[in-house]
Design a protein around this motif. Structure first.
Motif, PDB file in Angstrom:
ATOM      1  N   TYR A 337      24.829  -3.568  21.718  1.00 42.66           N
ATOM      2  CA  TYR A 337      25.273  -4.920  22.057  1.00 42.66           C
ATOM      3  C   TYR A 337      26.591  -5.195  21.354  1.00 42.66           C
ATOM      4  CZ  TYR A 337      20.550  -5.827  23.845  1.00 42.66           C
ATOM      5  OH  TYR A 337      19.376  -5.782  24.555  1.00 42.66           O
ATOM      6  N   VAL A 339      28.830  -7.756  20.643  1.00 45.32           N
ATOM      7  CA  VAL A 339      28.808  -9.234  20.700  1.00 45.32           C
ATOM      8  C   VAL A 339      29.267  -9.783  19.342  1.00 45.32           C
ATOM      9  CG1 VAL A 339      27.366 -11.272  21.186  1.00 45.32           C
ATOM     10  CG2 VAL A 339      26.788  -9.083  22.249  1.00 45.32           C
ATOM     11  N   GLN A 343      26.317 -14.043  16.306  1.00 45.55           N
ATOM     12  CA  GLN A 343      24.992 -13.901  16.917  1.00 45.55           C
ATOM     13  C   GLN A 343      24.115 -12.867  16.196  1.00 45.55           C
ATOM     14  OE1 GLN A 343      24.666 -14.008  21.214  1.00 45.55           O
ATOM     15  NE2 GLN A 343      26.689 -14.924  21.407  1.00 45.55           N
ATOM     16  N   PHE A 347      20.255 -11.465  17.283  1.00 51.26           N
ATOM     17  CA  PHE A 347      19.899 -10.097  17.651  1.00 51.26           C
ATOM     18  C   PHE A 347      18.906  -9.460  16.676  1.00 51.26           C
ATOM     19  CE2 PHE A 347      23.729 -10.444  20.363  1.00 51.26           C
ATOM     20  CZ  PHE A 347      23.111 -10.143  21.562  1.00 51.26           C
TER      21      PHE A 347
END
Ligand code: ARG
Length: 576
Positions: A337, A339, A343, A347
């Protein structure tokens, strides 16, 4: 085998097995670049305890064996038991020659091809793509290119935010202003204004907020008119992504769109499964999972909210369904991921729940490749002068325009100048994202990104262009440089050749933790080694054999730079 570290590691392991005992054959030979020689091995210190010998008593016999090997010019024990190793010039030269003949330039394929899902880019519908999305897009795309080059099967997953409660207010606002006005505004690229206006009404007008809530219900229950309007909003944004991806030279296509709404049909089932596994429980009317070890400041357990008490699903539920789908239906061995770092908690919690459910295991791992913040000159989140978030297309325009200023004096033909400025501007912008560790914050400063010296896109493109011009001046094709031996008569030639041999390792390292900056750093060192070589070693005016050898080194450097930059998603203009 052209990678010197691997070749030396092999030699050290053999020497250990013979001199110390077969149990050492699988020890990590601990080969590292050295300040005193080409490499050093620190293995004697690490094995000392285990085999009950003093480090120097291990290092000595190993060095003797290394000295007998073809590849080694000298191996010397120093200090407590370091082994300093200098490679033989003719070994380096032969390997470089073989690398030039190898279509893969010494980059090995992965021993085991994996099925890897890379979740990246993922902008949000009806919101402007911003520099943060630029960075996940650019880094993710480089990771994907490298994984594929190594032979992995990659699924690009563009997890677009096209669902959720904010669509209630957006659609209600669309109804209010009327389709024609709304589309005109969106077509003019005023997505943010549209979003802000909707948000303002939502915050200020309780009646509007209530209508927005009902609109969410209508959307989720599939009301045709609501769905039609939602589809136009989504379609409009997707059109915009297409343009941005094309301008950036990013490999994402419509086939890679796996937006949040794609997982709708799987949400109920995902929740049921988690509930029946006992991973999720009803808490205050909502279905939640409480992964171990995640607590709020007051010590209460933090929930992953799977189904809200009103029956609605959100971001968490969608990501749970996405993991399950990627593992079960796509057969993923690895999930990456790419990102933003903000975040990270999301996660960690999602992954913890997926492990509890048995979707993630020792064999199927998920990792959050965190992306740091892009800051403006003031060190704060990058913004326009008026404080708004920056449109990605405007940023690309600015990069190209600034690049054009940098190269203005070199080209009279405006078309040619613009074409080169596009490659240089976009390359500089992308390289800015790729050259720093992905999780670090960095300052977006066009003057620095566009500098022709230093670790920048233009510097690397320029090094490649310079090599092309050497061949052009000689009327030669860098693809056909014969098979004359490579001669390493000077330090600069030797250093360049040795650097070139590290290409395979540099490419492979990108995939360990999804870190393209490792390849970028390698390419910069290679271009620097070339610059030194070019300052000290005339190519076209050198006599016979030396000229041939230097041309081959130039050709190999060019191919390594162009291939490496290509793996980062950066093109090299024909001229510069
Ligand atoms: N759309 C989200 C954002 O802009 C990023 C989505 C990342 N991917 C995911 N599977 N959650 O912040």
């Amino acid at each position: 085998m052209s990678d010197p570290e691997a070749a030396l590691g092999e030699l050290v392991r053999h020497a250990l097995a013979a001199e110390v005992g077969p149990e050492c054959a699988d020890a990590d030979p601990l080969i590292r670049p050295s300040d005193f020689a080409d490499y050093q091995s620190n293995v004697a210190m690490s094995l000392s305890k285990r085999v009950g010998r003093r480090p120097r008593d291990i290092a000595g016999p190993v060095a003797d064996r290394l000295n007998a090997a073809d590849a080694v010019a000298s191996a010397e024990v120093s200090g407590p038991g370091f082994i300093n190793i200098t490679l033989a010039d003719d070994w380096i030269a032969r390997q470089a020659s073989a690398q030039l003949d190898d279509p893969r330039l010494g980059v090995p394929k992965a021993e085991q091809a994996q099925q890897i899902v890379v979740d990246y880019s993922a902008p949000n519908v009806a919101k402007e793509m911003h520099v943060g999305h630029l960075r996940t897009t650019v880094v993710g795309d480089a990771v994907v290119r490298v994984l594929e080059y190594l032979g992995h099967d990659v699924v690009r997953a563009n997890h677009i935010g096209d669902w959720g409660t904010q669509f209630g207010m957006l659609l209600e606002h669309l109804f209010d202003v009327g389709e024609q006005t709304a589309y005109a505004q969106l077509a003019a690229g005023e997505i943010n204004d549209f979003y802000q206006a909707a948000k303002q009404k939502f915050d200020d007008d309780p009646a509007f907020a209530e209508r927005a809530r009902l609109r969410v219900v209508a959307l989720q229950s599939g009301d045709p008119e609501t769905l039609r309007l939602w589809q136009t909003l989504v379609g409009d944004s997707e059109q915009y992504y297409r343009t941005v991806y094309a301008r950036l030279g990013v490999t994402l296509t419509d086939a890679d769109l796996a937006p949040e709404s794609f997982y709708n049909a799987m949400l109920a089932d995902t929740c049921d499964e988690l509930e029946s596994l006992g991973v999720a429980v009803i808490s205050d009317g909502a279905l939640c999972a409480f992964p171990a070890g995640f607590t709020a400041r007051d010590g209460s357990p933090l929930p992953v909210i799977l189904r809200k008490s009103d029956g609605g699903y959100g971001y968490d539920a969608t990501d749970m369904a996405a993991i399950r789908y990627r593992v079960r239906d796509l057969g993923a061995d690895r999930l990456i991921y790419v990102v933003g770092s903000e975040q990270a908690l999301h996660f960690s919690m999602i992954f913890a729940v997926a492990r509890q459910a048995g979707w993630l295991t020792d064999k199927v791992q998920a990792e959050h490749a965190t992306i740091g913040m892009v800051a403006g000159a003031d060190g704060k989140r990058f913004r326009t002068r008026s404080g708004g978030s920056v449109k990605l297309s405007t940023l690309i325009d600015e990069a190209i325009q600034r690049a054009e200023e940098v190269i203005r004096d070199r080209y009279d033909d405006p078309d040619q100048r613009h074409q080169i400025a596009e490659a240089v501007g976009v390359g500089a912008l992308k390289y800015g994202d790729l050259s720093v560790a992905r999780d670090s914050n960095y300052v977006l400063d066009f003057d620095r990104l566009l500098a022709l010296t230093g670790n920048t896109g233009p510097y690397l493109q320029y090094a490649a262009a310079r090599i092309r011009s050497i061949f052009a001046r000689a009327g030669l094709d860098p693809a056909t440089v014969g098979s004359a031996p490579i001669l390493l008569g000077t330090d600069a030639e030797r250093a360049l050749a040795l650097r070139l041999l590290g290409f395979g390792r540099a490419v492979t390292e990108v995939t360990v933790a999804a870190e393209p900056h490792k390849l970028a750093a390698y390419l910069f060192e290679t271009a620097s080694a070339f610059t030194t070589f070019y300052e000290h070693c005339p190519v076209l005016t050198a006599p016979g054999e030396v000229r041939q050898s230097r041309l081959r080194l130039c050709a190999l450097t060019l191919r390594v730079l162009v291939t490496g930059l290509g793996l980062l998603g950066i093109g090299v203009p024909a001229r510069m």
